[in-house]
Scaffold this motif. Structure first.
Motif, PDB file in Angstrom:
ATOM      1  N   ASP A 253       1.136  -1.429  -0.065  1.00  9.34           N
ATOM      2  CA  ASP A 253       0.171  -0.048  -0.441  1.00  9.34           C
ATOM      3  C   ASP A 253       1.028   1.289   0.112  1.00  9.34           C
ATOM      4  OD1 ASP A 253      -2.351  -1.813   0.451  1.00  9.34           O
ATOM      5  OD2 ASP A 253      -2.628  -1.322   2.252  1.00  9.34           O
ATOM      6  N   SER A 254       2.352   1.236   0.846  1.00 10.49           N
ATOM      7  CA  SER A 254       2.942   2.658   0.551  1.00 10.49           C
ATOM      8  C   SER A 254       3.300   2.484  -0.478  1.00 10.49           C
ATOM      9  CB  SER A 254       3.828   2.044   1.904  1.00 10.49           C
ATOM     10  OG  SER A 254       3.602   2.541   3.043  1.00 10.49           O
ATOM     11  N   LYS A 255       3.772   1.718  -1.526  1.00 12.38           N
ATOM     12  CA  LYS A 255       4.785   1.435  -2.883  1.00 12.38           C
ATOM     13  C   LYS A 255       3.183   2.100  -3.735  1.00 12.38           C
ATOM     14  CE  LYS A 255       7.975   0.455  -4.914  1.00 12.38           C
ATOM     15  NZ  LYS A 255       8.863   1.509  -5.410  1.00 12.38           N
ATOM     16  N   ALA A 256       2.233   1.227  -3.242  1.00 15.12           N
ATOM     17  CA  ALA A 256       1.220   2.002  -4.291  1.00 15.12           C
ATOM     18  C   ALA A 256       0.804   3.724  -4.342  1.00 15.12           C
ATOM     19  CB  ALA A 256      -0.156   1.125  -4.172  1.00 15.12           C
ATOM     20  N   GLY A 257       1.528   4.001  -3.264  1.00 16.33           N
ATOM     21  CA  GLY A 257       1.891   5.698  -3.177  1.00 16.33           C
ATOM     22  C   GLY A 257       2.373   6.604  -2.780  1.00 16.33           C
ATOM     23  N   PHE A 258       3.556   5.499  -3.653  1.00 15.92           N
ATOM     24  CA  PHE A 258       4.768   6.966  -3.293  1.00 15.92           C
ATOM     25  C   PHE A 258       4.582   7.842  -4.213  1.00 15.92           C
ATOM     26  CE2 PHE A 258       9.674   5.871  -4.771  1.00 15.92           C
ATOM     27  CZ  PHE A 258      10.018   6.931  -4.076  1.00 15.92           C
ATOM     28  N   ASN A 259       5.271   9.084  -4.226  1.00 13.01           N
ATOM     29  CA  ASN A 259       5.409   9.846  -4.311  1.00 13.01           C
ATOM     30  C   ASN A 259       7.131  10.394  -4.891  1.00 13.01           C
ATOM     31  OD1 ASN A 259       5.831  12.555  -5.602  1.00 13.01           O
ATOM     32  ND2 ASN A 259       4.223  13.637  -3.708  1.00 13.01           N
ATOM     33  N   TYR A 260       6.728   9.668  -5.917  1.00  9.65           N
ATOM     34  CA  TYR A 260       8.940   9.575  -6.432  1.00  9.65           C
ATOM     35  C   TYR A 260      10.136  10.782  -6.637  1.00  9.65           C
ATOM     36  CZ  TYR A 260      12.686   8.432  -9.836  1.00  9.65           C
ATOM     37  OH  TYR A 260      14.018   7.743 -10.231  1.00  9.65           O
ATOM     38  N   PRO A 261       8.737  12.088  -6.795  1.00  9.55           N
ATOM     39  CA  PRO A 261      10.086  13.109  -7.175  1.00  9.55           C
ATOM     40  C   PRO A 261      10.101  13.754  -5.699  1.00  9.55           C
ATOM     41  CG  PRO A 261       7.483  13.623  -8.208  1.00  9.55           C
ATOM     42  CD  PRO A 261       7.703  12.375  -7.889  1.00  9.55           C
ATOM     43  N   ILE A 262       9.741  13.191  -4.335  1.00 10.84           N
ATOM     44  CA  ILE A 262      10.392  13.614  -3.539  1.00 10.84           C
ATOM     45  C   ILE A 262      11.462  12.506  -3.399  1.00 10.84           C
ATOM     46  CG2 ILE A 262       9.713  13.693  -1.015  1.00 10.84           C
ATOM     47  CD1 ILE A 262       7.084  13.530  -1.308  1.00 10.84           C
ATOM     48  N   PHE A 263      11.862  11.224  -3.436  1.00 11.22           N
ATOM     49  CA  PHE A 263      12.707  10.433  -3.527  1.00 11.22           C
ATOM     50  C   PHE A 263      13.731  11.145  -4.271  1.00 11.22           C
ATOM     51  CE2 PHE A 263      14.615   6.784  -4.258  1.00 11.22           C
ATOM     52  CZ  PHE A 263      14.897   6.257  -3.124  1.00 11.22           C
ATOM     53  N   LEU A 264      13.503  11.496  -5.398  1.00 15.27           N
ATOM     54  CA  LEU A 264      14.760  11.872  -5.914  1.00 15.27           C
ATOM     55  C   LEU A 264      15.334  12.667  -5.708  1.00 15.27           C
ATOM     56  CD1 LEU A 264      15.551  10.770  -9.229  1.00 15.27           C
ATOM     57  CD2 LEU A 264      14.061  12.661  -9.894  1.00 15.27           C
ATOM     58  N   ALA A 265      14.466  14.127  -5.488  1.00 18.67           N
ATOM     59  CA  ALA A 265      15.117  15.187  -4.902  1.00 18.67           C
ATOM     60  C   ALA A 265      16.146  14.708  -3.559  1.00 18.67           C
ATOM     61  CB  ALA A 265      13.709  16.372  -4.654  1.00 18.67           C
ATOM     62  N   VAL A 266      15.513  14.456  -2.860  1.00 17.04           N
ATOM     63  CA  VAL A 266      16.434  13.559  -1.755  1.00 17.04           C
ATOM     64  C   VAL A 266      16.997  13.158  -2.054  1.00 17.04           C
ATOM     65  CG1 VAL A 266      15.955  13.278   0.919  1.00 17.04           C
ATOM     66  CG2 VAL A 266      14.559  15.106  -0.280  1.00 17.04           C
ATOM     67  N   GLN A 267      17.061  11.833  -2.492  1.00 17.40           N
ATOM     68  CA  GLN A 267      18.154  10.672  -2.693  1.00 17.40           C
ATOM     69  C   GLN A 267      18.176  10.011  -3.577  1.00 17.40           C
ATOM     70  OE1 GLN A 267      17.273   7.150   0.210  1.00 17.40           O
ATOM     71  NE2 GLN A 267      18.050   6.220  -1.454  1.00 17.40           N
ATOM     72  N   GLY A 268      17.729  10.177  -4.791  1.00 20.31           N
ATOM     73  CA  GLY A 268      18.467   9.672  -6.197  1.00 20.31           C
ATOM     74  C   GLY A 268      17.308   8.474  -6.419  1.00 20.31           C
TER      75      GLY A 268
END
Length: 310
Positions: free
Chosen positions: A209-224
């Motif tokens: 359920d968490s993966k289905a709601g993943f907001n990828y641009p946030i992850f990309l900005a902070v981590q990669g």
């Protein structure tokens, strides 16, 4: 009856148990986050999940048994995830702003002293939070995290190297081109994930359920783009030399096969004045799903000692 997931060792988590109370908390800029509170214990465990960019489902569900042990549990969907607001503003995705988000949540609920459990990115943010607002921390649990990202990157290179020289060269070639979606590159990332993120045949429902709601641009900005190639703002972050300020009891948890390796946990442990460490031998990045019974007992033992001495 709520939906349930049966984990390793026959351990059960309830996926959709409703919160005893929910709150909408203003976090600045006109934005609000959704906060969930469970139980009525006189001591509060505050959970901060990883990502960044994931709703809190995956961390919330396996920790609900803390309520049965007499603790109040508080967790929230970080800004941009789950039931919280989803602003389209890249300037919001910074560690400093997330620290202030945590403070806004704790202040709004009048939580003066908490047991802080941060998982993965939640540990990075938790460390920064504790350095900024130490008066709120009664104890900490730093699960599957690191305090020195440059050191972590050397560990990640070691894990990638186990895939073989030609595979590493292939990954580097696609990374240089920014072609992270190429099937060959993605296949290696999937295999690394199975080794170092989730050593399970499938995701438990709360994690799915968490993966289905993943907001990828946030992850990309902070981590990669993924767990094995850091290009974001966190890549130079290092607070090892500040951990001597953590005077409260701190439990460090790692998995033997974790992408945030036991060596990362040992660097934290060795810098703490009042720390202990537990490495789960059959786990990677989520012992609460991979070794749930042992993980739960470790938490209850640690928290129980804080309750007894507090």
């Amino acid at each position: 009856m709520y939906d349930r997931s049966v984990l390793a060792d026959g351990f059960v988590v309830w996926d959709d148990r409703p919160a005893d109370a929910t709150h909408e908390v203003a976090v600045g800029g006109g934005h609000k986050v959704r906060v969930y509170s469970y139980g009525e214990g006189d001591e509060t465990v505050f959970l901060l999940n990883g990502g960044p960019g994931l709703p809190c489902n995956y961390l919330r569900a396996p920790h609900l048994p803390l309520v049965e042990a007499g603790y109040r549990m508080v967790v929230h969907d970080q800004l941009g995830t789950g039931a919280s607001d989803h602003p389209d503003d890249p300037s919001l995705w910074t560690l400093g702003r997330y620290v202030e988000e945590v403070e806004a949540v704790l202040a709004a609920l009048d939580l003066k002293r908490i047991h802080f459990l941060g998982h993965s990115w939640g540990g990075w943010c938790g460390i920064e939070y504790a350095l900024t607002y130490p008066q709120r921390i009664a104890s900490m649990i730093l699960a599957n995290t690191a305090a020195d990202i440059p050191h972590l990157l050397t560990e990640i290179e070691r894990l990638r190297g186990a895939m073989g020289h030609e595979t590493v060269q292939m990954m580097q070639r696609f990374e240089a081109m920014g072609n992270y979606d190429h099937p060959a590159y993605q296949a290696v990332v999937d295999l690394l994930d199975f080794r170092h993120i989730r050593r399970l045949p499938e995701r438990p429902k709360p994690a799915a359920d968490s993966k289905a709601g993943f907001n990828y641009p946030i992850f990309l900005a902070v981590q990669g783009p993924n767990e094995y190639h850091y290009t974001g703002s966190i890549r130079t972050w290092n607070r090892i030399d500040q951990l001597h300020r953590f005077t409260w009891p701190t439990l460090v948890i790692q998995g033997q096969h974790d992408v945030l390796t036991p060596a990362c946990g040992m660097r934290i442990f060795n810098a703490l004045p009042n720390g202990e460490i537990r490495i789960f031998q059959n786990s990677s990045h989520s012992a609460f799903y991979e070794e749930p019974q042992a993980y739960r007992q470790t938490l209850l033992d640690f928290l129980g000692r804080q309750r007894a001495t507090g």
